[in-house]
Design an enzyme around this catalytic site. Structure first.
Site, PDB file in Angstrom:
ATOM      1  N   SER A 111       0.834  -1.210   0.000  1.00 15.65           N
ATOM      2  CA  SER A 111       0.000   0.000   0.000  1.00 15.65           C
ATOM      3  C   SER A 111       0.867   1.259   0.000  1.00 15.65           C
ATOM      4  O   SER A 111       1.967   1.264   0.554  1.00 15.65           O
ATOM      5  CB  SER A 111      -0.887  -0.003   1.247  1.00 15.65           C
ATOM      6  OG  SER A 111      -1.450   1.276   1.460  1.00 15.65           O
ATOM      7  N   TYR A 134      -2.277   5.768  -4.271  1.00 19.22           N
ATOM      8  CA  TYR A 134      -3.343   6.765  -4.177  1.00 19.22           C
ATOM      9  C   TYR A 134      -2.813   8.015  -4.840  1.00 19.22           C
ATOM     10  O   TYR A 134      -1.635   8.356  -4.665  1.00 19.22           O
ATOM     11  CB  TYR A 134      -3.642   7.098  -2.707  1.00 19.22           C
ATOM     12  CG  TYR A 134      -4.442   6.066  -1.966  1.00 19.22           C
ATOM     13  CD1 TYR A 134      -5.711   5.679  -2.400  1.00 19.22           C
ATOM     14  CD2 TYR A 134      -3.951   5.502  -0.794  1.00 19.22           C
ATOM     15  CE1 TYR A 134      -6.448   4.746  -1.686  1.00 19.22           C
ATOM     16  CE2 TYR A 134      -4.692   4.567  -0.083  1.00 19.22           C
ATOM     17  CZ  TYR A 134      -5.942   4.201  -0.536  1.00 19.22           C
ATOM     18  OH  TYR A 134      -6.672   3.285   0.167  1.00 19.22           O
ATOM     19  N   THR A 160      -5.813   2.993  -6.950  1.00 14.80           N
ATOM     20  CA  THR A 160      -7.098   2.914  -6.245  1.00 14.80           C
ATOM     21  C   THR A 160      -7.907   4.182  -6.472  1.00 14.80           C
ATOM     22  O   THR A 160      -7.424   5.288  -6.220  1.00 14.80           O
ATOM     23  CB  THR A 160      -6.861   2.693  -4.737  1.00 14.80           C
ATOM     24  OG1 THR A 160      -6.151   1.464  -4.592  1.00 14.80           O
ATOM     25  CG2 THR A 160      -8.168   2.613  -3.970  1.00 14.80           C
ATOM     26  N   LYS A 258      -8.314  -0.088  -9.329  1.00  7.31           N
ATOM     27  CA  LYS A 258      -9.016  -0.766  -8.231  1.00  7.31           C
ATOM     28  C   LYS A 258     -10.114   0.129  -7.646  1.00  7.31           C
ATOM     29  O   LYS A 258      -9.846   1.279  -7.284  1.00  7.31           O
ATOM     30  CB  LYS A 258      -8.004  -1.107  -7.126  1.00  7.31           C
ATOM     31  CG  LYS A 258      -8.607  -1.673  -5.848  1.00  7.31           C
ATOM     32  CD  LYS A 258      -7.511  -2.153  -4.912  1.00  7.31           C
ATOM     33  CE  LYS A 258      -8.013  -2.668  -3.593  1.00  7.31           C
ATOM     34  NZ  LYS A 258      -8.378  -1.626  -2.651  1.00  7.31           N
ATOM     35  N   HIS A 282     -13.800  -1.293  -1.765  1.00 10.02           N
ATOM     36  CA  HIS A 282     -12.829  -1.040  -0.694  1.00 10.02           C
ATOM     37  C   HIS A 282     -13.203  -1.825   0.568  1.00 10.02           C
ATOM     38  O   HIS A 282     -13.041  -1.363   1.695  1.00 10.02           O
ATOM     39  CB  HIS A 282     -12.774   0.465  -0.385  1.00 10.02           C
ATOM     40  CG  HIS A 282     -11.402   0.972  -0.032  1.00 10.02           C
ATOM     41  ND1 HIS A 282     -10.574   1.592  -0.927  1.00 10.02           N
ATOM     42  CD2 HIS A 282     -10.708   0.957   1.137  1.00 10.02           C
ATOM     43  CE1 HIS A 282      -9.447   1.946  -0.338  1.00 10.02           C
ATOM     44  NE2 HIS A 282      -9.499   1.562   0.921  1.00 10.02           N
TER      45      HIS A 282
HETATM   46  C1  FNR Z   1      -7.846  -1.617   3.122  1.00 13.31           C
HETATM   47  N1  FNR Z   1      -7.969  -1.413   1.744  1.00 13.31           N
HETATM   48  C2  FNR Z   1      -7.045  -0.609   1.097  1.00 13.31           C
HETATM   49  N2  FNR Z   1      -7.088  -0.476  -0.262  1.00 13.31           N
HETATM   50  C3  FNR Z   1      -6.176   0.275  -0.917  1.00 13.31           C
HETATM   51  O1  FNR Z   1      -6.238   0.368  -2.141  1.00 13.31           O
HETATM   52  N3  FNR Z   1      -5.178   0.902  -0.207  1.00 13.31           N
HETATM   53  C4  FNR Z   1      -5.076   0.826   1.154  1.00 13.31           C
HETATM   54  O2  FNR Z   1      -4.164   1.394   1.751  1.00 13.31           O
HETATM   55  C5  FNR Z   1      -6.053   0.070   1.850  1.00 13.31           C
HETATM   56  N4  FNR Z   1      -6.036  -0.020   3.203  1.00 13.31           N
HETATM   57  C6  FNR Z   1      -6.884  -0.898   3.856  1.00 13.31           C
HETATM   58  C7  FNR Z   1      -6.756  -1.075   5.234  1.00 13.31           C
HETATM   59  C8  FNR Z   1      -7.565  -2.006   5.876  1.00 13.31           C
HETATM   60  C9  FNR Z   1      -7.387  -2.220   7.351  1.00 13.31           C
HETATM   61  C10 FNR Z   1      -8.492  -2.771   5.139  1.00 13.31           C
HETATM   62  C11 FNR Z   1      -9.351  -3.808   5.802  1.00 13.31           C
HETATM   63  C12 FNR Z   1      -8.631  -2.562   3.793  1.00 13.31           C
HETATM   64  C13 FNR Z   1      -8.945  -2.182   0.957  1.00 13.31           C
HETATM   65  C14 FNR Z   1      -8.372  -3.535   0.547  1.00 13.31           C
HETATM   66  O3  FNR Z   1      -7.339  -3.378  -0.386  1.00 13.31           O
HETATM   67  C15 FNR Z   1      -9.437  -4.436  -0.095  1.00 13.31           C
HETATM   68  O4  FNR Z   1     -10.088  -3.740  -1.128  1.00 13.31           O
HETATM   69  C16 FNR Z   1     -10.473  -4.938   0.907  1.00 13.31           C
HETATM   70  O5  FNR Z   1      -9.873  -5.218   2.148  1.00 13.31           O
HETATM   71  C17 FNR Z   1     -11.143  -6.195   0.372  1.00 13.31           C
HETATM   72  O6  FNR Z   1     -12.112  -6.642   1.241  1.00 13.31           O
HETATM   73  P1  FNR Z   1     -11.890  -7.832   2.328  1.00 13.31           P
HETATM   74  O7  FNR Z   1     -11.051  -8.893   1.671  1.00 13.31           O
HETATM   75  O8  FNR Z   1     -11.206  -7.185   3.471  1.00 13.31           O
HETATM   76  O9  FNR Z   1     -13.287  -8.251   2.617  1.00 13.31           O
END
Ligand code: FNR
Length: 386
Positions: A111, A134, A160, A258, A282
């Site tokens: 990330s 981002y 994203t 994404k 997300h």
């Molecule tokens: C995320 N997600 C996320 N996505 C992204 O593009 N950059 C990021 O920094 C983050 N940070 C993040 C932190 C936490 C704690 C979570 C739970 C999620 C979203 C992540 O990439 C993904 O889209 C989701 O977590 C998918 O859903 P599930 O597998 O958690 O149900």
């Protein structure tokens, strides 16, 4: 303590263990969704609703779960999703998870707002990993990040697009993380004090706790309020598809967009030069009441499947969900919370074991469905009779 706490096997087991180990505000930060968490629940139920067909007598002695994700072989149609601040859930968690992913033969996604820098991950692993970006207002800084990613061996950029502003995760408010004042600080202190194993692993041995890729841009991630202020100040809500054209010119590798839920947006992503999209809301952390992401895969795959690869995340909790996603038309899935819970509970070993379970689940399901290859999984394996 129950037997499930002794040997965690499933995502639910790891979740339970992570919940006991992490300070409350961190567990809630990982698990929570936006507002009423309707989409968080919808993501899981959209997969649970799907039924597969049992097929027999088909010689399944050669089941092979391997596939190709954006031109590279992977042992499963699966990647670890980008998770911000993962290094607060376990000591240097990005490195631990990247090593587990490498061991399992699947991609890890770093990330933008990870604790471990791209360079730290690259030094700890052999192969390429994915980098999630981002869009920040400071485009020169973004160009610099892309250069660092390329130098660290990243071949795939995950951009994203579903976070023009941060969603309202109300658990964070409740835990005093945001706008909490003195009561919030006291509450946080109590939560930290009641998590000694975490305090030793992360608080003491897991330092430094800076944002590895942004260290000169943002303060300490332990201060979620400062982080939120950074997101508000630096994340660029004026971003449009035009910026993807700019990004496409900057990035020679593969580009995944994404956070697309609608076919029309997926088409726009492909028109802007994307090699694929991730159907994602997300993990239910942004717009609440949006549909479960699995329910959108067929429409998106129908729109762009011939030109680009379709991925999905949100609610994948087992190997069976991976099979279902592929049946809907996805090239592969990403998982977020499952790996966070596993790494929080048992570090690299936890993630390795969970990925091994997913692999077994995919292979077993394929055999029981009568298919030997991932490429043979399509809509015909879905049972629409209910
Ligand atoms: C995320 N997600 C996320 N996505 C992204 O593009 N950059 C990021 O920094 C983050 N940070 C993040 C932190 C936490 C704690 C979570 C739970 C999620 C979203 C992540 O990439 C993904 O889209 C989701 O977590 C998918 O859903 P599930 O597998 O958690 O149900």
């Amino acid at each position: 303590m129950s037997i499930y706490d002794v040997i965690p096997i499933t995502v639910a087991d790891y979740r339970r263990r992570a919940r006991r180990r992490l300070p409350r505000f961190l567990f809630d930060y990982a698990e929570g969704g936006a507002n009423d968490e309707l989409t968080l629940a919808a993501n899981v139920s959209a997969f649970q609703r799907l039924r597969l067909k049992q097929r027999v007598m088909r010689d399944v002695s050669g089941v092979d779960t391997a596939t190709e994700l954006l031109g590279r072989t992977a042992s499963l149609p699966l990647a670890l999703a980008p998770v911000g601040m993962a290094g607060m859930f376990a000591r240097r968690a990005e490195v631990q998870a990247a090593r587990a992913a490498e061991q399992a033969g699947i991609p890890f996604t770093a990330s933008t707002v990870g604790i471990c820098s791209l360079e730290e991950i690259s030094n700890a692993t052999q192969g390429p990993f994915w980098f999630q970006l981002y869009m920040l207002r400071d485009r020169e800084f973004v160009s610099g990040l892309l250069e660092r990613a390329a130098n660290a061996g990243c071949k795939t950029l995950v951009f994203t697009v579903d976070l023009p502003v941060a969603g309202l995760r109300l658990r964070d408010f409740r835990n005093g993380l945001l706008g909490g004042g003195l009561p919030g600080k006291l509450s946080k202190f109590t939560q930290l004090a009641s998590s000694p194993a975490w305090a030793w692993d992360v608080g003491f041995r897991g330092r430094p706790h800076s944002f590895g890729n942004l260290s000169d841009k943002v303060a300490n991630p332990e201060d979620l309020e400062a982080y939120k202020a950074f997101v508000d100040a630096q994340f660029d809500p004026s971003c449009t598809w035009e910026d993807i054209h700019w990004l496409r010119d900057q990035w020679p590798g593969k580009l995944l967009i994404k956070g697309v839920m609608e076919a029309e947006d997926a088409r726009a992503a492909v028109d802007a030069g994307a090699d694929g999209v991730v159907v994602s809301n997300h993990g239910g952390r942004q717009l609440d009441a949006v549909a479960g992401s699995a329910s959108k895969v067929q429409a998106v795959a129908g729109a762009i499947g011939g030109q680009a690869e379709v991925y999905v995340d949100g609610g994948v909790r087992s190997g069976l969900d991976i099979v279902k996603a592929v049946a809907l038309g996805a090239r592969g899935v990403l998982i977020g919370r499952p790996w966070v819970f596993a790494v929080a509970a048992r570090g690299q070993q936890g993630v390795e074991d969970l990925l091994d379970l997913f692999r077994r689940e995919v292979a077993t399901a394929m055999a029981l469905m009568g298919v030997n290859r991932i490429a043979d999984i399509d809509a015909r394996v879905l049972d629409n009779s209910g």
